[in-house]
Design an enzyme around this catalytic site. Structure first.
Site, PDB file in Angstrom:
ATOM      1  N   SER A  16       0.826  -1.196   0.000  1.00  0.00           N
ATOM      2  CA  SER A  16       0.000   0.000   0.000  1.00  0.00           C
ATOM      3  C   SER A  16       0.870   1.259   0.000  1.00  0.00           C
ATOM      4  O   SER A  16       1.626   1.481  -0.939  1.00  0.00           O
ATOM      5  CB  SER A  16      -0.965  -0.048   1.199  1.00  0.00           C
TER       6      SER A  16
ATOM      7  N   ASP B 277      -9.813  -5.135  -4.000  1.00  0.00           N
ATOM      8  CA  ASP B 277      -9.262  -3.974  -3.283  1.00  0.00           C
ATOM      9  C   ASP B 277      -9.883  -2.694  -3.834  1.00  0.00           C
ATOM     10  O   ASP B 277      -9.969  -2.507  -5.048  1.00  0.00           O
ATOM     11  CB  ASP B 277      -7.738  -3.949  -3.460  1.00  0.00           C
TER      12      ASP B 277
ATOM     13  N   HIS C 163      -7.731  -5.689   0.263  1.00  0.00           N
ATOM     14  CA  HIS C 163      -6.544  -4.890   0.580  1.00  0.00           C
ATOM     15  C   HIS C 163      -5.695  -5.599   1.633  1.00  0.00           C
ATOM     16  O   HIS C 163      -5.643  -5.205   2.802  1.00  0.00           O
ATOM     17  CB  HIS C 163      -6.974  -3.506   1.071  1.00  0.00           C
TER      18      HIS C 163
END
Length: 233
Positions: free
Chosen positions: A118, A181, A209
């Site tokens: 991320s 995600d 995610h």
């Protein structure tokens, strides 16, 4: 924005292999920390335990819990992020840069790869972009041989990137998209817009995610990390 008084630095992940192995530097997502990321990557660590050491560090800025952190990691605060402010997403903060450099020079062994999740993938992409195209270099001129970017967010985190530039990073990288995600399109955009398809590989898995949890998914990304490293030795 509060600062971490003394960022954690986990020299070896949960597996703790021999110190002679090459090292992968692991950068957690926004709103988590090194301890959480150590747990989140345990499957990958096991798959690569005879090939690499994994080291983890906390980002320098304290923040609130990120997506998916609570309630699973309730009580695991403080949480950290790599950006000083929300307006700081196009540059690597000096505190972040110093932390990365201290990790590289502070461990025994060779840091060959960088792994980000991320927001950590944005930082990893920025470091790779600077390594290839910028005069801004890490301490000692250190160079990563490859990168593994999970659920990345675009654009790469670097103030040296011009909006109209279309330079493609040729350092070998692997990009993992979580199809479910909410930032899946960001992950695809990071791969499509900034990485040369001759040296970048993209996998798409049917989850959200987070990192791969299925055995076959973990095996696939582990094999790709090994391939990248062997081809750049």
């Amino acid at each position: 924005m509060a600062f971490a008084e003394q960022p954690s630095f986990i020299h070896d992940g949960m597996i703790g292999p021999e110190s002679s192995l090459p090292i992968i530097l692991c950068l957690h997502g926004g709103g988590t920390n090194s301890t959480i990321f150590n747990v989140q990557t345990v499957r990958l660590q096991r798959a690569l335990s005879t090939s690499f050491r994994f080291i983890f560090l906390d980002a320098p800025f304290i923040t609130t819990a990120g997506p998916g952190v609570m309630p699973v990691f309730d009580g695991c605060d403080p949480f950290f992020r790599w950006m000083k402010t929300n307006d700081d997403k196009y540059r690597i903060a000096p505190e972040t840069r110093r932390l990365i450099e201290s990790a590289i020079v502070g461990v025994e062994g060779s840091v060959v790869g960088i792994l980000g999740f991320s927001q950590g993938s944005r930082l990893a992409a920025g470091l790779l972009w600077e390594q290839q195209f910028s005069d801004v270099k890490l301490a000692g001129g250190h160079k990563f041989k490859f990168g593994a970017l999970f659920n990345g967010i675009t654009p790469p985190m670097t103030e040296n990137l011009k909006e109209d530039e279309k330079k493609m990073i040729t350092i070998p990288t692997m990009h993992v998209v979580g199809i479910e995600d909410q930032w899946a399109e960001d992950t695809r955009e990071l791969y499509e817009s900034y990485f040369d398809k001759e040296t970048a590989v993209k996998f798409e898995f049917d989850y959200g995610h987070h990192l791969p949890v299925a055995e076959e998914q973990t095996a696939k990304v582990a094999a790709e990390i090994l391939r990248m490293y062997k081809e750049t030795k």
